[in-house]
Design a protein around this motif. Structure first.
Motif, PDB file in Angstrom:
ATOM      1  N   PRO A   9     -29.650  -7.498   1.596  1.00 51.23           N
ATOM      2  CA  PRO A   9     -28.466  -6.437   1.870  1.00 51.23           C
ATOM      3  C   PRO A   9     -28.938  -4.970   1.827  1.00 51.23           C
ATOM      4  CG  PRO A   9     -28.125  -7.908  -0.397  1.00 51.23           C
ATOM      5  CD  PRO A   9     -29.596  -8.187  -0.066  1.00 51.23           C
ATOM      6  N   THR A  10     -27.991  -4.363   2.894  1.00 51.83           N
ATOM      7  CA  THR A  10     -28.480  -2.852   2.992  1.00 51.83           C
ATOM      8  C   THR A  10     -28.666  -2.231   1.445  1.00 51.83           C
ATOM      9  OG1 THR A  10     -27.144  -3.331   5.003  1.00 51.83           O
ATOM     10  CG2 THR A  10     -27.827  -0.879   4.480  1.00 51.83           C
ATOM     11  N   ARG A  11     -27.709  -2.252   0.565  1.00 52.03           N
ATOM     12  CA  ARG A  11     -27.490  -1.574  -0.465  1.00 52.03           C
ATOM     13  C   ARG A  11     -28.805  -1.942  -1.612  1.00 52.03           C
ATOM     14  NH1 ARG A  11     -21.458   0.141  -1.837  1.00 52.03           N
ATOM     15  NH2 ARG A  11     -21.178   1.461   0.243  1.00 52.03           N
ATOM     16  N   PHE A  12     -29.430  -3.007  -1.212  1.00 54.28           N
ATOM     17  CA  PHE A  12     -30.466  -3.666  -2.074  1.00 54.28           C
ATOM     18  C   PHE A  12     -31.377  -2.590  -2.660  1.00 54.28           C
ATOM     19  CE2 PHE A  12     -32.337  -7.141  -4.328  1.00 54.28           C
ATOM     20  CZ  PHE A  12     -33.849  -6.896  -4.441  1.00 54.28           C
ATOM     21  N   LYS A  13     -31.547  -2.405  -4.054  1.00 50.16           N
ATOM     22  CA  LYS A  13     -32.668  -1.426  -4.642  1.00 50.16           C
ATOM     23  C   LYS A  13     -33.406  -2.380  -5.444  1.00 50.16           C
ATOM     24  CE  LYS A  13     -29.679   2.589  -4.484  1.00 50.16           C
ATOM     25  NZ  LYS A  13     -28.903   3.582  -5.276  1.00 50.16           N
ATOM     26  N   THR A  14     -34.697  -2.018  -5.659  1.00 44.02           N
ATOM     27  CA  THR A  14     -35.537  -2.747  -6.665  1.00 44.02           C
ATOM     28  C   THR A  14     -36.532  -1.984  -6.942  1.00 44.02           C
ATOM     29  OG1 THR A  14     -36.874  -4.857  -6.604  1.00 44.02           O
ATOM     30  CG2 THR A  14     -36.742  -3.752  -4.601  1.00 44.02           C
ATOM     31  N   ASN A  15     -37.284  -2.357  -8.025  1.00 44.93           N
ATOM     32  CA  ASN A  15     -38.519  -1.680  -8.551  1.00 44.93           C
ATOM     33  C   ASN A  15     -39.638  -2.636  -8.461  1.00 44.93           C
ATOM     34  OD1 ASN A  15     -37.972   1.001  -9.057  1.00 44.93           O
ATOM     35  ND2 ASN A  15     -36.776   0.306 -10.995  1.00 44.93           N
ATOM     36  N   ASP A  16     -39.210  -4.122  -8.461  1.00 43.79           N
ATOM     37  CA  ASP A  16     -40.433  -5.025  -8.259  1.00 43.79           C
ATOM     38  C   ASP A  16     -40.436  -5.699  -6.929  1.00 43.79           C
ATOM     39  OD1 ASP A  16     -38.580  -7.278 -10.606  1.00 43.79           O
ATOM     40  OD2 ASP A  16     -37.980  -6.588  -8.448  1.00 43.79           O
ATOM     41  N   GLY A  17     -39.494  -5.452  -6.021  1.00 49.13           N
ATOM     42  CA  GLY A  17     -39.310  -6.214  -4.736  1.00 49.13           C
ATOM     43  C   GLY A  17     -38.424  -7.355  -4.680  1.00 49.13           C
ATOM     44  N   TYR A  18     -38.095  -7.941  -5.649  1.00 44.56           N
ATOM     45  CA  TYR A  18     -37.081  -9.084  -5.828  1.00 44.56           C
ATOM     46  C   TYR A  18     -35.745  -8.822  -6.603  1.00 44.56           C
ATOM     47  CZ  TYR A  18     -39.834 -10.760  -9.841  1.00 44.56           C
ATOM     48  OH  TYR A  18     -40.297 -10.734 -11.215  1.00 44.56           O
ATOM     49  N   THR A  19     -35.872  -7.969  -7.754  1.00 42.24           N
ATOM     50  CA  THR A  19     -34.798  -7.937  -8.583  1.00 42.24           C
ATOM     51  C   THR A  19     -34.198  -6.933  -7.929  1.00 42.24           C
ATOM     52  OG1 THR A  19     -36.186  -8.659 -10.280  1.00 42.24           O
ATOM     53  CG2 THR A  19     -34.271  -7.831 -10.999  1.00 42.24           C
ATOM     54  N   HIS A  20     -32.778  -6.783  -8.109  1.00 40.49           N
ATOM     55  CA  HIS A  20     -31.845  -5.930  -7.579  1.00 40.49           C
ATOM     56  C   HIS A  20     -31.572  -4.795  -8.837  1.00 40.49           C
ATOM     57  CE1 HIS A  20     -28.900  -3.116  -5.810  1.00 40.49           C
ATOM     58  NE2 HIS A  20     -28.137  -3.492  -6.937  1.00 40.49           N
ATOM     59  N   ASP A  21     -31.939  -3.523  -8.716  1.00 39.14           N
ATOM     60  CA  ASP A  21     -31.824  -2.555  -9.660  1.00 39.14           C
ATOM     61  C   ASP A  21     -30.961  -1.503  -9.134  1.00 39.14           C
ATOM     62  OD1 ASP A  21     -34.107  -0.950 -11.950  1.00 39.14           O
ATOM     63  OD2 ASP A  21     -31.963  -0.601 -11.690  1.00 39.14           O
TER      64      ASP A  21
END
Lengths: 945, 74
Positions: A730-742
């Motif tokens: 998703p365009t709004r997908f943010k993460t710090n580890d690459g797979y978990t949304h944060d």
């Protein structure tokens, strides 16, 4: 030998050195104010001797003072130059052409500022301030005879003003004036003062001319005529200057002749004065027995040779001339700090410009440490009768019961020959001395101060004083014509570049302040300001030389000034008001204007806090506040960034990148573009208008998403794919580890992948790698929003100044044709022309960027407009064949509204027709969007052609 | 309005011009000499400083001002 024996300090200097050392324990800045001739320099030399582990910088006004200090060291039986190896001497002038780095690198722990009142001179003061700023923690010792600079003029400034914030305000720890020095016997106990006015005849002639202008039958005329006739008779009987000199000058004496500064050639310049003096001296001495020397600051090495010869009683060939009359002609060289050894007196040929100069000159004559002891012993061998005879020959008045010692004191006393009637100062000194002695005596038995003075009355003889007083009386009463006064005002203006004269300003030459001056120019200007109509012929003439008729400059409230600034801004579209800009209406230059807007803006730049309410108001109308960085406006900087981007296709400008043209690196470049862009990254909000503009030319704002390399991003994409087995992020997908949304994640993987889908060619290596982990590339044309397309169209318009995009035009950046470009802009524009609803918002948006919907209709309207406005179509075909009617119309309206010619004298259109919106905004501060919006709002549904 | 950028090569005091300060300025590889009135801005301009000169013609009169820019500690 006492503790201070190496320099053989006088008691008063021992006391002041102790005070300086004590004060340095608690403060960094210390000043002493000691009279000329009392050995101020010895204080600094003693401090230097006691601080051999420190670097000492000793600054003086003149090179000749440095020579004198060096001679003190050389002549000391106890000291050598090696004792002062840690001391560096410089003149204030030496700093003028030093760079910041050079000043910063001068080794200095203790700064000695000799004659510190010179810090009031703007450039010298500024350089010393830089020195102090670049040397935090240094100790500063200031010494001067007087703390005030330019007394009595508009530039008067007290460098130790206790109520001010000057360097030496409340830092003076020792004061020792001429009276102190005479009471203590540090200066001679007797002084012979002879005064005569050399300009009797000239003054009389000018008064006669003035008298002729009065009506012959007036009462005043008759009175003044009698006085003039009386003066005429007596002038012939008056003792002449040669007689005065013959009586008071020793044939083998040594004298300094002080000449006036700012002299006029063939009138009172130093060579003319020497010729006149030569005539006087040769009337009673053989010409071979007269040696003249000259020393001015412009003489450099030759001046040094002259000084050395004078010091050592030699001529320039090194012959001993101690048995001849020696006269040194100088202007300022001997006023301050230079001790000319064994002089017998001074000749004052300089009109009184200030008490400071007067007493400096006097101090030179009174300075001790000469060969008076030798002379004293010689005279002691004579009988009292022989001594009295000598006094008679020299016109020295002595008491009948004077002792032999007193008579000798008179005979060895320095002689001051005053040729310009400065005698009021010596009378003032005599009066002050008497009062001081009275004060000391009244302190009673507990008072330890011993009075060394033999007689508190000076031997003052003023020749022709009555004649001088009569001339002065006449001069004050004979009314000058308005034109005569005006001439003096003109002279003042030529010298000072203004007419801001203090009411008490008096002068004899029009520009030098003279307390006894016969021309009270300050009062006259004051009266003119009140009496004269500024619109009259006289008012106009005065204004032409800087007259300010009203105190408008002082009385106008800030808001009124601001209104004028607003008017200026409205007319000139900037607030770069030249410093010398004067006006009456706020925008037209008028050299006699009463509103000195340039000065006001200059002052606001330096005084107003940019963050204050006033600062904000000024900035809103284009004020560029004065600091070193923001002297270039943001738009100026942005232009350079744009140029860089156009050449390099990115904005990855190295932090140390300097340039002059925006794209070529130049080590000495003046535009530090790298640093500016670096600062923008941290200062500018990427979402703000400026942030958006920067991003439009490739700015990468400082967050993790931007500083990661493509490979690092790809690794996160791989991690995502490994966890989710697809790349539908998703365009709004943010993460710090690459797979978990944060929600607060630093890695905006969704945005990155969205951009990759748009920008990366599926056939490229990167495209292949992405497809290998599930990337689904789409046809850009389908996935881009209308707004995104529009933005590309806008970029095209900004670059090409029209929207005539060829159908086959493909691009990656919006304006460069790229055969492999993924943005088929030509096709999109063509589609818009066919499909856009005439009443839609999109149509209005495209109108704003020059869209032409119907080419032939647009051409017809453009040609009609050209006819109406007399615009030669053929000459301007290159512009007119491509411009939309709407853009043409809006620009024409702007030019008309501002009374700006639509065409140049050669018929070509005004430059705004060739400029893009950004250039227009930068140069004319004109927002085309706003103008078009306003125009469209005037149309019911927007004019769509 | 014209903005010219340059670097100060020399600061000097012009002869016979009281209240003035002179600068030799490197502009586009050429050395040009300018004389300005002494004021708070001009007295603080030092050798090697980078400056901006603003030339403007307003009502047929040419005005020239000079400003220092960029930090010395660059």
């Amino acid at each position: 030998m006492n503790k201070y024996g190496f320099l053989e300090l006088y008691d008063h200097n021992v006391r002041s050195v102790r005070k300086i050392k004590e004060a340095f324990k608690t403060q960094d800045v210390v000043g002493i104010v000691h009279a000329t001739g009392t050995g101020k320099s010895y204080n600094a030399l003693e401090i230097a001797l006691e601080n051999k582990d420190k670097k000492i910088l000793y600054v003086t006004p003149l090179n000749s003072i440095i020579e004198h200090i060096e001679s003190i060291i050389e002549n000391s039986p106890y000291l050598t130059r090696d004792d002062f190896r840690h001391v560096q001497f410089k003149t204030y002038h030496n700093f003028i052409n030093l760079s910041y780095e050079e000043i910063k690198n001068i080794p200095c722990d203790i700064l000695v500022l000799d004659e510190f009142h010179h810090l009031g001179a703007p450039i010298w003061g500024a350089r010393i301030n830089t020195l102090i700023e670049t040397h935090p923690g240094i100790k500063i010792l200031g010494m001067s005879a007087y703390t005030i600079r330019d007394r009595g003029t508009i530039y008067e400034r007290d460098m130790a003003n206790p109520d001010g914030n000057e360097l030496f305000s409340n830092k003076i720890v020792s004061r020792y004036d001429l009276c102190d020095a005479m009471i203590d016997g540090v200066l001679p106990r007797k002084t012979i003062y002879r005064s005569a006015y050399i300009n009797l005849k000239d003054t009389l002639e000018s008064l006669e001319i003035r008298l002729e202008k009065l009506k012959n039958n007036s009462k005043d005329y008759q009175e003044y005529l009698k006085i003039i006739e009386s003066i005429k008779k007596r002038i012939h009987e008056a003792p002449s200057i040669p007689i005065l000199l013959e009586k008071n000058i020793k044939p083998n004496g040594k004298y300094i002749y002080f000449c006036p500064p700012g002299a006029l050639e063939n009138t009172n310049d130093i060579e003319t004065i020497k010729k006149q003096a030569y005539e006087w001296f040769t009337s009673f001495l053989p010409k071979d027995d007269i040696i003249f020397y000259t020393s001015t600051s412009s003489m450099s090495d030759h001046g040094k040779q002259m000084r050395e010869a004078f010091y050592h009683d030699e001529d320039l060939d090194g012959n001993d001339v101690s048995n001849k009359l020696r006269v040194m002609f100088a202007i300022n060289q001997y006023n301050e700090g230079i001790h000319a050894p064994n002089i017998d007196g001074v000749i004052l040929g300089r009109y009184t410009s200030s008490d400071i100069v007067y007493f400096e000159q006097l101090g030179r004559a009174l300075t001790v440490r000469g060969n008076t002891k030798e002379e004293y012993e010689k005279l002691s061998r004579l009988s009292i009768q022989e001594l009295k005879e000598l006094c008679f020959q020299k016109d020295i008045k002595i008491k009948e019961d004077a002792s032999k010692e007193e008579i000798i004191e008179y005979l060895v006393a320095p002689v001051i020959i005053d040729l310009v009637c400065n005698f009021e100062y010596i009378k003032e000194l005599e009066y002050n001395l008497q009062n001081r002695i009275k004060g000391v005596s009244e302190k009673g038995p507990g008072n330890k101060r011993e009075i060394q003075l033999l007689d508190v009355s000076f031997d003052i003889d003023i020749l022709n004083q009555d004649l001088y007083e009569m001339l002065r009386y006449l001069s004050e009463r004979l009314t000058r014509t308005w034109d005569e006064w005006f001439k003096y005002a003109e002279i003042y203006y030529e010298h000072h570049h203004n007419l801001e004269i203090l009411i008490k300003f008096k002068t004899n030459d029009g520009y030098t302040y003279d307390e006894n001056g016969l021309i009270n120019l300050g009062r006259w200007i004051f009266d003119q300001r009140r009496k004269i109509d500024p619109e009259s012929e006289r008012g106009q003439r005065l204004q032409a030389i800087g007259m300010r008729f009203q105190n408008k400059i002082n009385r106008m409230p800030w808001d009124e000034w601001f209104k004028y600034a607003e008017i200026y801004y409205e007319h000139h579209r900037n607030l770069e008001v030249p410093t010398k800009f004067k006006t009456n209406d706020g925008y037209t230059y008028d050299k006699n204007g009463l509103i000195n807007l340039g000065t006001w803006i200059f002052t606001q730049k330096r005084r107003t806090d940019p963050e204050s309410e006033r600062g904000q108001r000024l900035q809103a109308i284009g004020m560029r506040f004065q600091n070193k960085r923001n002297i270039m406006s943001w738009d100026d900087w942005y232009k350079y960034a744009e140029i860089y981007y156009e050449h390099h296709h990115n904005l990855e400008v190295p932090a140390k990148f300097k340039t002059n043209d925006g794209y070529t690196y130049d080590e000495n470049g003046l535009i530090n573009l790298g640093r500016w862009l670096f600062e923008q990254k941290s200062k500018i909000d990427p979402e703000s208008e400026r942030g958006q503009r920067l991003q439009a030319i490739g700015m990468r704002f400082q967050n993790k998403i931007n500083i990661m390399s493509w490979e690092e991003w790809f690794k996160y994409a791989e991690i995502y794919f490994e966890h989710h087995h697809n790349l539908e992020v998703p365009t709004r997908f943010k993460t710090n580890d690459g797979y978990t949304h944060d929600e607060n994640g630093f890695i905006k993987l969704g945005v990155w992948l969205h951009n990759q889908r748009i920008y990366v060619n599926p056939e490229s290596e990167r495209g292949q790698k992405l497809q290998a982990i599930g990337m689904r590339f789409q046809n850009k044309r389908n996935v881009m929003s209308w707004e995104e397309w529009y933005n590309y169209a806008k970029i095209y318009f900004e670059h090409h100044n029209n929207l005539e995009v060829p159908t086959k035009f493909k691009t990656s950046d919006g304006y460069t044709h790229d055969e492999n470009g993924l943005i088929n802009l030509g096709c999109w524009i063509s589609d818009q022309r066919r499909r856009t609803n005439p009443n839609s918002e999109e149509r209005i948006m495209l109108n704003k960027i020059g869209m032409v919907w119907n080419i032939s209709e647009n051409a017809r309207l453009v040609k009609e407009t050209c006819f109406l406005y007399n615009i030669p179509y053929d000459i301007n075909k290159d512009i007119l064949a491509h411009i939309s009617f709407l853009i043409l119309k809006v620009k024409l309206q702007y030019l008309q509204a501002n009374n700006i010619n639509i065409t140049n004298p050669d018929g070509t259109l005004h430059e705004i027709f060739t400029m893009n919106n950004q250039e227009i905004l930068s140069k004319y501060n004109l927002d085309m969007d706003e103008l078009i919006n306003a125009e469209l709002a005037n149309e019911v549904q927007g004019r769509s052609i | 309005m014209e903005k010219i950028y340059g670097k100060i090569l020399e600061v000097f005091l012009p002869n016979n011009k009281m209240d003035s300060i002179g600068f030799k300025i490197l502009i586009d590889n050429e050395v040009k000499e300018f004389i300005f009135d002494i004021n708070e801005e001009t007295v603080n301009i030092l050798k090697d400083d980078k400056v901006m000169i603003i030339k403007q013609i307003i009502d047929n009169k040419e005005f020239i001002d000079i400003f220092k820019y960029e930090a010395e500690d660059e």
